[in-house]
Design a protein around this motif. Structure first.
Motif: not given
Lengths: 466, 466
Positions: B151-152, B349, B383, B385, B417-425
């Protein structure tokens, strides 16, 4: 290529892959600095790929031919993680030496694995940033080596260890495939965090080639004090007080137990610095102050408060930069190793709550093994990382060595500590590790090693036996 | 046990393993709160082991019988990671609810996976500590769930994400074996850091049962300002200024792009709060001040400096706690989802340096897909996000959904970056992930899943296809 020490076909193949001038054997290989361990260069065959593509071709070749590869950075490791033997191929990452990107606005740098810590830090500081991990071997240690060993150092209590600084990572895997996960963001949940396995695995799972680092802002110059504390608990009270006081920023918190400090001070002609009537350990603390040069009056006030709470018996504030440096010489000079050679060295993590009990416990156990043992203890008190030497100045046989291992390691995991805090496993702790680790974790380590490196070509024999 | 929905033999076996009263089916299972997704309880068979030994027996049984297990914490996840289907066995960790140890001197807590964030934080705060990760779902989210999803939240720019808070971890593996790595120290190089794979793997590699957390010291109460910034670059300039100013401690830095802020403010009757002549995005910043209540005069001075540098067009300092809360309602209320339903939601992200380009780029691409699209963007600017909803208030067909995915995700990895920052896959991004991830990383994810869970019983179908 001087191929006197190995198969001519190998020399030819390597020369074709990387260029003959980047294959070093015989005298040419002997010219490299072996670092802390002469055996680092025992393979006497060094290659120096220029880039990821060359490294990929090299590893693919080595994998197909079952050739062992020993990746090397600054060769400053203390556990034999970079040691090589005849027949191995040493891969030096020196040519991965570019600071490829430095975003001075947000504090992120992307650097090659061969960039040296000190050189990087100097460039970053010009624009107000620093790596956030620092230690004695900064001049030689490389970023790739620091990632591969998950380096710790003096600043871990406030900036974490290398693992906490790595935002992204690129590596070449055993079969030559490229692992590219060069994120530059703190939040990244794009699947299992595979790169965490590469961090700290000592080149046994992949060869790190490029790293994205989160940087730390440079702090103002600190002032230092050496404090005699009644016990570790008192020292931790002082540490927490300074860490949490909003008026200052705690920059350093290094511990020296009395025996270590006195012997070292004597050796360095610095006896007056540790001339305290009582106290064990001593805590070297440094504070910086927001927005200004640190204020010695405020520091004195804080230390007086700590003394009032029983956290300090006596303290000495460095009068000038020279005295501050001498405090650090006490901490960083390994005089005890010269005066008491053949010492058995350890690098353990102990939770703060257990420090006093742990130190008392090992002293007691070690005295039972040999009454002449001296136990020199110092280290990063802020994060509970103790370095210790068990020594009487003479060599030890294997039985004694094993008994001392047990005395130092036993119970550590149960209290939440670590048998290797920052130096890693390498060869030297490889066989102790499974005795103290959870069996499920150790079995998973072995399975992961087999999965990532089925032919066992990457730094074989280090970290884990398969 | 009401065994109407499954084999009686299964109900009997589970009852024998855990006690019949801890096996919930039919009406008894339907009484649980499904959380954000009704399908979380679709399995209609819930078990609630009391401790690690029971969980180990349960998983060993499920592994032998090839029964799919869906571990659940607070069921607040937004990617379908806790979704179940008939035939699955839901394992709730609610009984792992003990704060087992809390060392208030050094700021370390060992807690069961089922402990709720808010409940834990309240207990810690009494002694000056906090978890260091906070977000809207704090009342329901559990520590085990937070670890399993890495979690973020709001504090990541200063305290990191869950991965950075976890010192040690215990889990039960697919075959029922116990993984115990409950260290309490920052420096721990005892072999490959296997626990990092469990963090963020959404219960697909093991079931987290117990966690050792590094805590953060509680900061004084902050004051808040809403700042209209010309662009993200200006907002980041302001962010860095406040982050690095030694006189204050930056506590929050949340971004709201104009469209989002205006629609939300209108819906909440808070239009005057965002009545700025210009600016996009707005940055909600909060500062605390060392050792004292925050000083509005100093804050005004800092914001004036920022305005002088072009980082702020206009700013509004919260006059009182009520106004500060209203700033947060603007940020945390999902009014856009009520006013523009069927929105396609993302959680990405983006490195600071790329934020303006990224936002302009997706707006352009999305307008080409459907001119009526509105793009509501907000999130944790500190950050990088961004949360975003792409919506026109009507449902989307799969073709549009796929095109929007591409518009939002394309190029993100290349910029770091990231396609999922904090919610996950979970389920929702599982099939997008391999399109954007480095193939070597994705292949390793699959191999690791097969290694840890060869029978694919742990939350099958989540995170990665095998």
């Amino acid at each position: 290529v001087d191929d006197s020490d190995f198969e001519p076909a190998l020399g030819r193949d390597l020369g074709e892959l990387l260029g003959a001038e980047r294959v070093y054997a015989g005298e040419r290989a002997a010219k490299f600095d072996p670092g802390v361990d002469p055996d680092n260069l025992a393979a006497a065959l060094v290659v120096m790929p220029a880039n990821t593509a060359e490294l990929a071709r090299l590893l693919s070749y080595c994998n197909s031919n079952r050739l062992a590869v020993v990746p090397q950075g600054g060769r400053t490791g203390l556990c034999g993680g970079a040691r090589s033997k005849p027949g191995d191929i040493i891969v030096m990452l020196d040519r991965f030496d570019a600071i490829e990107d430095f975003d001075a606005e947000s504090g992120v740098a992307v650097v090659g694995a061969g960039v040296r810590l000190e050189a990087l830090d100097e460039q970053l500081r010009e624009q107000g940033w620093t790596v956030g991990v620092d230690f004695g071997a900064r001049g030689s240690a490389t970023i790739g080596g620091m990632v591969s060993t998950n380096a710790g150092g003096n600043e871990a209590f406030r900036s974490g260890v290398m693992r906490h600084r790595v935002l992204g990572l690129e590596a070449v895997m055993a079969n030559g495939s490229l692992f590219s996960d060069l994120g530059r963001v703190t939040k990244n949940n794009d699947g299992y965090d595979i790169k965490q396995l590469l961090i700290g695995s000592e080149g046994t799972l992949g060869v790190v080639t490029r790293v994205a680092l989160r940087l730390e802002a440079v702090a103002p110059a600190p002032i230092a004090a050496l404090c005699a504390c009644a016990d570790a608990r008192a020292a931790i009270g002082l540490f927490q007080r300074l860490l949490r006081d909003p008026r200052v920023r705690l920059m350093s918190a290094e511990g020296m137990w009395r025996d270590y400090a006195e012997v070292t001070a004597e050796a360095l002609g610095l006896r007056p610095l540790v001339d305290f009537a009582s106290g064990n350990p001593y805590l070297l603390v440094e504070i910086a102050q927001p927005g200004a040069n640190a204020d010695a009056d405020l520091f004195e006030e804080l230390l007086a408060e700590a003394a009032g709470q029983g956290e300090i018996d006596e303290a000495l504030i460095a009068k000038n930069e020279g005295e501050r440096r001498n405090f650090w010489r006490l901490r960083e000079d390994w005089a005890v190793d010269r005066l008491y050679p053949h010492g058995l060295w350890y690098d353990v993590s102990v939770p703060h709550a257990s420090l006093d009990d742990y130190v008392a416990g090992i002293q007691q156990k070690l005295a039972l093994i040999d009454r002449e043992f001296r136990v020199f203890i110092f280290g990063h008190l802020g994060d509970g990382n103790l370095h210790l030497s068990v020594a009487h100045g003479r060599p030890h046989d294997d039985t004694i060595r094993a008994a001392v291992d047990v005395a130092v390691f036993e119970g550590l995991k149960q209290m939440g500590g670590a048998i290797s805090a920052e130096h890693g496993i390498g060869l030297e702790k490889r066989d102790a590790l499974p005795k103290y680790l959870c069996p499920t974790k150790y079995a998973l380590m072995q399975s992961v090693k087999r999965l990532f490196d089925p032919n066992n070509i990457l730094n074989p024999g280090k970290s884990v036996r398969v």
